[in-house]
Design a protein around this motif. Sequence first.
Motif, PDB file in Angstrom:
ATOM      1  N   ARG A   3      -1.762  -9.144  16.437  1.00 60.32           N
ATOM      2  CA  ARG A   3      -0.670 -10.000  16.885  1.00 60.32           C
ATOM      3  C   ARG A   3       0.584  -9.151  17.029  1.00 60.32           C
ATOM      4  O   ARG A   3       0.886  -8.347  16.179  1.00 60.32           O
ATOM      5  CB  ARG A   3      -0.411 -11.105  15.885  1.00 60.32           C
ATOM      6  N   ASP A   4       1.338  -9.378  18.111  1.00 59.85           N
ATOM      7  CA  ASP A   4       2.583  -8.648  18.300  1.00 59.85           C
ATOM      8  C   ASP A   4       3.774  -9.414  17.733  1.00 59.85           C
ATOM      9  O   ASP A   4       4.724  -8.819  17.265  1.00 59.85           O
ATOM     10  CB  ASP A   4       2.820  -8.366  19.781  1.00 59.85           C
ATOM     11  N   GLU A   5       3.731 -10.737  17.794  1.00 57.74           N
ATOM     12  CA  GLU A   5       4.864 -11.516  17.310  1.00 57.74           C
ATOM     13  C   GLU A   5       4.721 -11.793  15.812  1.00 57.74           C
ATOM     14  O   GLU A   5       3.638 -11.723  15.252  1.00 57.74           O
ATOM     15  CB  GLU A   5       4.987 -12.836  18.079  1.00 57.74           C
ATOM     16  N   THR A   6       5.841 -12.101  15.211  1.00 50.17           N
ATOM     17  CA  THR A   6       5.870 -12.429  13.788  1.00 50.17           C
ATOM     18  C   THR A   6       5.294 -13.824  13.589  1.00 50.17           C
ATOM     19  O   THR A   6       5.623 -14.735  14.336  1.00 50.17           O
ATOM     20  CB  THR A   6       7.320 -12.388  13.279  1.00 50.17           C
ATOM     21  N   PRO A   7       4.420 -14.021  12.596  1.00 52.05           N
ATOM     22  CA  PRO A   7       3.864 -15.352  12.369  1.00 52.05           C
ATOM     23  C   PRO A   7       4.939 -16.338  11.925  1.00 52.05           C
ATOM     24  O   PRO A   7       5.914 -15.961  11.263  1.00 52.05           O
ATOM     25  CB  PRO A   7       2.823 -15.148  11.270  1.00 52.05           C
ATOM     26  N   SER A   8       4.765 -17.584  12.301  1.00 51.31           N
ATOM     27  CA  SER A   8       5.725 -18.616  11.921  1.00 51.31           C
ATOM     28  C   SER A   8       5.587 -18.945  10.436  1.00 51.31           C
ATOM     29  O   SER A   8       4.610 -18.567   9.783  1.00 51.31           O
ATOM     30  CB  SER A   8       5.494 -19.877  12.754  1.00 51.31           C
ATOM     31  N   TYR A  77      -6.008 -17.663  13.949  1.00 48.58           N
ATOM     32  CA  TYR A  77      -4.653 -17.310  14.353  1.00 48.58           C
ATOM     33  C   TYR A  77      -4.501 -15.869  14.804  1.00 48.58           C
ATOM     34  O   TYR A  77      -3.408 -15.462  15.209  1.00 48.58           O
ATOM     35  CB  TYR A  77      -3.681 -17.552  13.190  1.00 48.58           C
ATOM     36  N   SER A  80      -2.930 -10.907  11.392  1.00 47.43           N
ATOM     37  CA  SER A  80      -1.509 -10.866  11.096  1.00 47.43           C
ATOM     38  C   SER A  80      -1.127  -9.529  10.502  1.00 47.43           C
ATOM     39  O   SER A  80      -1.919  -8.878   9.831  1.00 47.43           O
ATOM     40  CB  SER A  80      -1.177 -12.002  10.122  1.00 47.43           C
ATOM     41  N   ARG A  81       0.108  -9.103  10.718  1.00 46.71           N
ATOM     42  CA  ARG A  81       0.605  -7.853  10.140  1.00 46.71           C
ATOM     43  C   ARG A  81       1.047  -8.047   8.706  1.00 46.71           C
ATOM     44  O   ARG A  81       1.389  -7.104   8.036  1.00 46.71           O
ATOM     45  CB  ARG A  81       1.752  -7.312  10.958  1.00 46.71           C
TER      46      ARG A  81
END
Length: 82
Positions: A3-8, A77, A80-81
């Motif tokens: 994933r490139d975006e930060t998880p919500s 999902y 995640s990072r």
Amino acid sequence: MQRDETPSATQLLIQGTSQAAGFVIGALLGRWLGTLVGWDAFGPDGYTWPAMAGIVLIGLGGGAGLQLARRWYNRRYGISRT
């Protein structure tokens, strides 16, 4: 799949809750399996070999439950990072 975006915040809450639930459920299953085969981790005799084997089963069950929860989250999902 990275994933490139930060998880919500909601996804992070789901991740933490699912991992905690997986650990607890896995540990309970390990405890149940240990008592089923006679390896009572909380027996009255103290730290005997069957009690130690029961403790190992609880740990393995908790770890396996945690890993299953992580795999479920990653499939749903993405990895995640965090």
